[in-house]
Scaffold this motif. Structure first.
Motif, short mmCIF file in Angstrom:
data_model
loop_
_atom_site.label_atom_id
_atom_site.label_comp_id
_atom_site.label_asym_id
_atom_site.label_seq_id
_atom_site.Cartn_x
_atom_site.Cartn_y
_atom_site.Cartn_z
N THR A 98 -14.11 -0.43 -4.85
CA THR A 98 -14.06 1.03 -4.84
C THR A 98 -13.47 1.44 -3.50
O THR A 98 -13.54 0.68 -2.52
N ASP A 99 -12.89 2.60 -3.41
CA ASP A 99 -12.31 3.07 -2.15
C ASP A 99 -13.40 3.73 -1.29
O ASP A 99 -14.32 4.36 -1.80
N GLY A 100 -13.27 3.55 0.03
CA GLY A 100 -14.25 4.13 0.94
C GLY A 100 -15.62 3.50 0.81
O GLY A 100 -16.64 4.17 1.00
N ALA A 101 -15.66 2.19 0.53
CA ALA A 101 -16.94 1.54 0.21
C ALA A 101 -17.94 1.60 1.35
O ALA A 101 -19.15 1.60 1.12
N ILE A 102 -17.48 1.64 2.61
CA ILE A 102 -18.42 1.68 3.73
C ILE A 102 -18.49 3.06 4.37
O ILE A 102 -19.18 3.25 5.37
N SER A 103 -17.81 4.03 3.79
CA SER A 103 -17.81 5.38 4.34
C SER A 103 -19.15 6.08 4.06
O SER A 103 -19.77 5.85 3.02
N SER A 104 -19.56 6.95 4.97
CA SER A 104 -20.75 7.76 4.72
C SER A 104 -20.46 8.86 3.70
O SER A 104 -21.38 9.43 3.11
N ASP A 105 -19.18 9.12 3.47
CA ASP A 105 -18.79 10.16 2.51
C ASP A 105 -17.58 9.68 1.72
O ASP A 105 -16.47 10.20 1.87
N PRO A 106 -17.75 8.69 0.86
CA PRO A 106 -16.60 8.18 0.09
C PRO A 106 -16.10 9.23 -0.89
O PRO A 106 -16.87 10.07 -1.35
N ARG A 207 -18.11 5.47 -10.19
CA ARG A 207 -18.52 4.74 -11.40
C ARG A 207 -17.62 3.57 -11.76
O ARG A 207 -18.04 2.69 -12.51
N VAL A 208 -16.40 3.55 -11.26
CA VAL A 208 -15.40 2.59 -11.75
C VAL A 208 -14.73 1.86 -10.58
O VAL A 208 -14.32 2.50 -9.60
N MET A 209 -14.62 0.55 -10.68
CA MET A 209 -13.84 -0.26 -9.74
C MET A 209 -12.41 -0.38 -10.25
O MET A 209 -12.14 -0.18 -11.43
N HIS A 210 -11.52 -0.75 -9.36
CA HIS A 210 -10.13 -0.97 -9.77
C HIS A 210 -9.54 -2.11 -8.95
O HIS A 210 -10.10 -2.53 -7.93
N ARG A 211 -8.39 -2.62 -9.42
CA ARG A 211 -7.70 -3.67 -8.68
C ARG A 211 -6.23 -3.72 -9.10
O ARG A 211 -5.87 -3.23 -10.17
N ARG A 212 -5.43 -4.32 -8.24
CA ARG A 212 -4.00 -4.51 -8.51
C ARG A 212 -3.72 -5.98 -8.75
O ARG A 212 -4.27 -6.84 -8.06
N PRO A 213 -2.86 -6.31 -9.72
CA PRO A 213 -2.51 -7.73 -9.92
C PRO A 213 -1.59 -8.21 -8.81
O PRO A 213 -1.06 -7.42 -8.02
N ALA A 214 -1.38 -9.51 -8.75
CA ALA A 214 -0.40 -10.06 -7.81
C ALA A 214 0.99 -9.52 -8.14
O ALA A 214 1.31 -9.26 -9.31
N VAL A 215 1.81 -9.34 -7.12
CA VAL A 215 3.16 -8.81 -7.32
C VAL A 215 4.16 -9.71 -6.59
O VAL A 215 3.79 -10.43 -5.66
N HIS A 216 5.40 -9.68 -7.02
CA HIS A 216 6.42 -10.46 -6.33
C HIS A 216 7.12 -9.59 -5.28
O HIS A 216 7.09 -8.36 -5.34
N GLY A 217 7.71 -10.24 -4.30
CA GLY A 217 8.27 -9.52 -3.16
C GLY A 217 9.39 -8.57 -3.49
O GLY A 217 9.67 -7.64 -2.73
N GLN A 218 10.09 -8.77 -4.62
CA GLN A 218 11.22 -7.91 -4.97
C GLN A 218 10.78 -6.70 -5.80
O GLN A 218 11.59 -5.81 -6.08
N LEU A 219 9.52 -6.64 -6.17
CA LEU A 219 9.05 -5.53 -6.99
C LEU A 219 8.99 -4.23 -6.18
O LEU A 219 8.41 -4.19 -5.10
#
Length: 231
Positions: A98-106, A207-219
């Motif tokens: 999740t973004d801002g996981a350690i923030s006091s105000d994510p 409520r929801v986590m997210h992630r990005r797949p691996a990408v190649h350098g030319q993308l």
């Protein structure tokens, strides 16, 4: 004066913007859906919504207090800030977070909009439920900020009846007890959002986590990220 309500988006089963697994597809009430529905309904029910050709600025202002957009694009470890996800994982796959996981105000909401793409790419989503969510409720995290300060945070904090705030980022949060990082990393995505220019993904960051797949350098994968907080 309240911000104008953004346009609604039509989802059609024959050409879905996101691809859920069969179990979660039915569990969220979307199986076989062909009827027109509001993006707000999807956000409230599933924890995310997809809008095509909507403005992140307008949607963010409608949801609450919005940040300025930030440009995101893949970088090698050496080109990125050492504390960032790219600085840790480079062009490899990002972990569930999740973004801002350690923030006091994510931020409550995360808005990601595709700006420019050179190849097929996507973002994966995970809405923990059942036994996994129950275990996350019992998980405590040891969090460390960029200057080395340590704090201890619950992975899931109750915010009132039917509400919670989820925190997870293995880059900076280590479980003290409860679920291990590998147990979350092994979870199958609830859904996958295929990117196309102009597409906007709105995520309930509580409520929801997210992630990005691996990408190649030319993308070329240029996205813009906006945060929104409740008023």
């Amino acid at each position: 004066m309240e911000p104008s309500r953004p346009d609604q988006l039509t989802f059609r089963r024959r050409s879905p913007a996101w691809h859920p697994l069969p179990e979660s597809y039915g569990a969220c009430g979307h199986e076989g859906r062909t009827m027109v529905t509001s993006w707000e309904s999807d956000l409230a029910t599933a924890g995310w919504a997809v809008l095509d050709h909507a403005s992140a600025t307008d949607v963010g202002a409608y949801l609450g207090r919005a940040s300025a957009p930030m440009r995101l694009e893949p970088k090698d470890k050496g080109e990125a800030l050492s504390w960032s996800l790219s600085g840790v994982y480079g062009l490899g796959a990002f972990p569930w977070h999740t973004d801002g996981a350690i923030s006091s105000d994510p931020p409550r909401w995360l808005l990601i909009q595709a700006i420019e793409l050179s190849d097929r790419t996507w973002t994966e989503l995970l809405a923990p439920n059942g036994d996994i969510l129950a275990c996350l409720r019992k998980t405590s995290l040891r969090a460390m900020d960029p200057v080395g300060r340590v704090s201890y945070l619950p992975a899931v904090a109750p915010l009132g009846p039917g509400r919670m705030r989820l925190r997870w980022d293995p880059r900076i949060c280590t479980p003290r007890y409860g679920l291990a990082i590998d147990e979350i990393e092994g979870q199958t995505p609830t859904a996958r959002v295929e990117w196309q220019p102009g597409r906007l993904l709105v995520i309930d960051n509580f409520r929801v986590m997210h992630r990005r797949p691996a990408v190649h350098g030319q993308l070329k994968r240029i996205l813009e990220r906006t945060y929104a907080w409740e008023r």
